[in-house]
Design a protein around this motif. Structure first.
Motif, PDB file in Angstrom:
ATOM      1  N   THR A  77      40.095   4.428 -32.202  1.00  0.00           N
ATOM      2  CA  THR A  77      41.307   3.669 -31.891  1.00  0.00           C
ATOM      3  C   THR A  77      41.913   4.062 -30.558  1.00  0.00           C
ATOM      4  N   ALA A 103      35.017   0.201 -31.124  1.00  0.00           N
ATOM      5  CA  ALA A 103      36.405   0.126 -30.661  1.00  0.00           C
ATOM      6  C   ALA A 103      36.739  -1.292 -30.215  1.00  0.00           C
ATOM      7  N   CYS A 128      46.818  -1.424 -37.044  1.00  0.00           N
ATOM      8  CA  CYS A 128      45.562  -1.117 -37.727  1.00  0.00           C
ATOM      9  C   CYS A 128      44.593  -2.291 -37.663  1.00  0.00           C
ATOM     10  N   ARG A 131      43.142  -2.439 -33.987  1.00  0.00           N
ATOM     11  CA  ARG A 131      42.378  -1.302 -33.508  1.00  0.00           C
ATOM     12  C   ARG A 131      41.307  -0.810 -34.487  1.00  0.00           C
ATOM     13  N   LYS A 132      41.382  -1.278 -35.757  1.00  0.00           N
ATOM     14  CA  LYS A 132      40.417  -0.792 -36.739  1.00  0.00           C
ATOM     15  C   LYS A 132      39.722  -1.932 -37.499  1.00  0.00           C
ATOM     16  N   CYS A 210      45.002   8.282 -37.189  1.00  0.00           N
ATOM     17  CA  CYS A 210      45.469   8.361 -35.812  1.00  0.00           C
ATOM     18  C   CYS A 210      46.581   9.401 -35.696  1.00  0.00           C
TER      19      CYS A 210
END
Length: 240
Positions: A77, A103, A128, A131-132, A210
């Motif tokens: 992330t 990523a 989230c 980025r995930k 994170c």
């Protein structure tokens, strides 16, 4: 891939087939469940998602010993702890294994311009997802089964996890070899096999995410209480 099934060379996978496999494998050692997964899907259609937490490093050790060619990836992330990256490097050296970095193309600076600074502090669900979850969805399109380190003991949202499931979110087979293991069993495996692990675990971080959204857990707290503290949130959206 279809809406409800995924075709392998020998077997059509469906929710019902996953349930039958789970019943057969429920009492098996995680290494045996991984061996079954490699046999069913082969190294090219199988992958392990690794957060470099203690469950995942145990699975890395088991899987590499079984078949070093199975892809292992991690979601970067851009906000992970320094210790997490260092753990990745120690594992890579120990097992001579390259971990696939997954990523988003959205940099933190671009995200701040579009969504405002420190989105994770205001809308962690959206952060989230960006980025995930979205990068994971793209990554899993290349496989027919994925392996995770989730355990029933981790949280109420995972209390019904099976060792083999149909992942309705990502439409593929999901394998959770540690579903029925306790934390003590995982740590015993790590110590017996001298598996490198994240030093944050020794500083009361049982669940790693994170850096801005993860704090140490106090004695007696739920193991995932340190994730997204202050929000009614215990999952990033990867596991439903």
């Amino acid at each position: 891939m279809g809406n409800q099934t995924v075709q392998t060379e020998e077997k059509v996978w469906s929710p019902e087939a996953c349930k039958a496999a789970a019943e057969e494998l429920r009492n098996s050692h995680p290494s045996d469940i991984l061996a079954w997964a490699v046999q069913q899907f082969g190294p090219s259609d199988l992958t392990l998602a690794c957060s470099f937490g203690y469950e995942d490093v145990a699975l890395v050790d088991m899987l590499v010993k079984l078949n070093p060619d199975v892809d292992i990836f991690y979601l970067d992330t851009g906000l992970l702890f320094r210790e997490t990256y260092e753990t990745r490097d120690r594992l890579a050296e120990r097992y001579q294994k390259d971990f696939i970095r997954v990523a988003t193309d959205l940099t933190l600076e671009q995200q701040a311009r579009e969504w405002g600074d420190q989105l994770w502090a205001r809308d962690p669900n959206q952060c989230c997802y960006l980025r995930k979850v979205a990068p994971l969805e793209k990554q899993l399109n290349s496989y027919r089964a994925w392996i995770t380190g989730i355990r029933r003991e981790q949280s109420p949202t995972r209390a019904n996890a099976e060792v083999v499931e149909w992942d309705t979110k990502f439409q593929l087979v999901k394998i959770n070899p540690l579903a029925f293991w306790t934390s003590e069993q995982v740590w015993s495996y790590i110590k017996e096999n001298e598996v490198p692990y994240n030093p944050l675990h020794d500083r009361h971080y049982p669940s790693l995410g994170c850096e801005p959204c993860t704090r140490p857990v106090k004695p007696g707290e739920d193991p995932r209480a340190g994730r997204w503290a202050g929000f009614m949130k215990t999952e990033c959206g990867l596991h439903k």
